[in-house]
Write a protein that holds these residues in place. Structure first.
Motif, PDB file in Angstrom:
ATOM      1  N   GLU A  19      73.175   0.099  26.260  1.00  0.00           N
ATOM      2  CA  GLU A  19      73.020  -0.868  25.167  1.00  0.00           C
ATOM      3  C   GLU A  19      71.915  -1.878  25.461  1.00  0.00           C
ATOM      4  N   SER A  42      80.877   0.765  22.138  1.00  0.00           N
ATOM      5  CA  SER A  42      79.458   0.822  22.475  1.00  0.00           C
ATOM      6  C   SER A  42      78.689   1.697  21.490  1.00  0.00           C
ATOM      7  N   ARG A  45      78.400  -0.094  18.136  1.00  0.00           N
ATOM      8  CA  ARG A  45      77.372  -1.140  18.134  1.00  0.00           C
ATOM      9  C   ARG A  45      75.964  -0.540  18.081  1.00  0.00           C
ATOM     10  N   LEU A  46      75.764   0.546  18.813  1.00  0.00           N
ATOM     11  CA  LEU A  46      74.451   1.210  18.763  1.00  0.00           C
ATOM     12  C   LEU A  46      74.142   1.695  17.359  1.00  0.00           C
TER      13      LEU A  46
END
Length: 459
Positions: A19, A42, A45-46
């Motif tokens: 990230e 994760s 969010r990416l």
């Protein structure tokens, strides 16, 4: 073809580092490790940042004799939709054999194994790829794999095999340059010749990874730095075509983020060096007034396109793919049985190499079981690996790794192992928690009570 840019394989162990890593345009996640309804934070969010996520399957077995399982295709499609992916990828490999097609025991390899480069295998693979394409919501790309063993009686080179596959199905290709290097060391194949025979316009993206050599055999470990020969093959490829995407794979032995970032910079430099050579070649051709085509040369494809009176393994062709499936199934079952069940090595194979592959499969199996059931190496301590490898010699895997972990524990308990009474009690408790007809209570109080018992057992 969508431009992906530079990416890295997303793994939970390095999720935070990925990230924060600069210059990451996209990531690839192992499809089987992602739950569509519960995406890791994760990855979510990416995705929100606009980073492309591609699911990379490892268990479909498109190169196997059986048709692709509908439930596995559905699962792959669900992951592509959940991640909003522009494509999905899988491997040109078989991962299981036996069963009703061959009237023999069903066996799982637990890893990717090479298909023979024969007309029979190509016919089956093409039909399996078409089935998968019809079931997926986005385009499919398939990857060339690394091989430790050579099939006897092969009728095509790797480049010819991939060319005909792409030509007959329209499937895209995921070219792993590390696997080309592996096959150069292990099979004596020329990576440059393979690249010259490929339909370069079909490339979806490229994998780059590290490995190590031991006793003249290259192991595609994904746990070591990318070596110079692999980078040279990447430069060679980039001198022929601008790949839409390039991705660094690392599955184990993760270094510090700074080291991964340095590897990505090295990969970019290898691509730039190839691009310079490509431009020079185009200028030279333009100066001569010659039109340049960056696709495959088309040389040597007669064997893939022409018909033949005899199929793989010296058996006559039958109408349709049904006969090819049975012939391929029998051959793959015989090889896999030699690898995981200790039956005689089929005629024509290098016995020493089959032994190397068998040991590699057992080691991989031990590693994965330790990951899906980390309590086992904790309970057994240093004796875990020796015990598991001994178990694997006489107990081939017939289902997934979680079932394998339970069967391993059952085997130990049935033989009075481990010798330490406290460890044996703890192993029995672990097995009971996971092998009943229904999960044990998930209420916090009950979980705390079980954890307390485990602590007391260790005293």
């Amino acid at each position: 073809m969508e431009r992906l840019g530079t990416g890295i394989g997303w793994r939970p162990e390095i999720a935070d580092a990925v990230e924060r890593m600069p210059g990451i345009d996209w990531v690839e996640a192992v499809a089987e490790n992602v739950c569509p309804g519960h995406l890791p934070d994760s990855l979510r969010r990416l995705r929100e940042r606009g980073v492309t996520v591609v699911p990379h399957g490892v268990s479909l077995g498109l190169g196997g004799a059986d048709r692709p399982a509908a439930d596995r295709l559905t699962a792959l499609a669900e992951r592509a939709e959940a991640l909003g992916s522009p494509l999905v990828t899988e491997h040109i490999a078989f991962v299981r054999a036996g069963g009703s097609l061959t009237a023999s025991p069903h066996l799982e390899a637990g890893h990717l194994l090479p298909v023979p480069r024969t007309r029979d295998a190509l016919d089956v693979l093409c039909e399996n790829v078409r089935i998968a394409q019809d079931s997926l919501p986005v385009p499919l790309a398939v990857e060339n794999i690394a091989a430790l063993v050579c099939w006897p009686g092969e009728e095509m080179t790797e480049g010819q095999f991939l060319y005909d596959l792409a030509d007959r199905t329209g499937v895209r290709l995921l070219i792993d340059v590390a696997n080309l290097h592996t096959n150069h060391v292990n099979r004596g194949e020329d990576p440059s010749k393979a690249l010259a025979e490929l339909p370069l316009e079909a490339i979806a993206y490229v994998h780059v990874a590290g490995g190590f050599e031991r006793d003249g055999v290259w192991h595609d470990s994904h746990a070591h730095p990318v070596p110079r020969p692999v980078l040279d093959i990447l430069t060679d490829l980039a001198s022929r075509v601008s790949p839409p995407g390039v991705l660094l794979e690392r599955d184990e032995n993760f270094p510090e983020p700074a080291e991964l970032e340095q590897e990505l910079r090295t990969i970019r430099r290898a691509l730039e060096a190839g691009a310079v050579e490509r431009v020079k070649a185009e200028l030279r051709s333009a100066g001569r007034g010659v039109e340049t085509w960056t696709g495959a040369t088309g040389q040597g494809h007669e064997t893939g396109a022409a018909g033949a009176t005899r199929g793989a393994f010296g058996l006559p062709h039958q109408e349709g793919v049904g006969g090819a499936r049975q012939r391929l199934g029998l051959a793959q079952a015989a090889l896999l049985s030699a690898l995981v069940a200790g039956t005689p090595v089929p005629e024509g194979f290098d016995r020493a190499r089959v032994g190397v592959q068998a040991r590699a499969l057992a080691a991989k199996r031990a590693d994965v079981v330790a990951k899906v059931a980390p309590e086992l190496p904790e309970i057994l301590g240093e004796g875990y690996r020796t015990a598991f490898l001994g178990y694997a010699q006489t107990h081939p895997m017939t289902s997934g790794y979680r079932r394998d972990a339970l069967t391993f524990a059952e085997h130990l308990l049935s033989t009075g192992c481990p010798g330490d009474p406290r460890a044996r009690r703890e192993l029995r408790e672990w097995w009971r928690e996971r092998s009943g007809p229904a999960p044990r209570s998930r209420r916090p109080a009950h979980r705390l009570a079980r954890a307390t018992r485990r602590v007391l057992l260790r005293r």
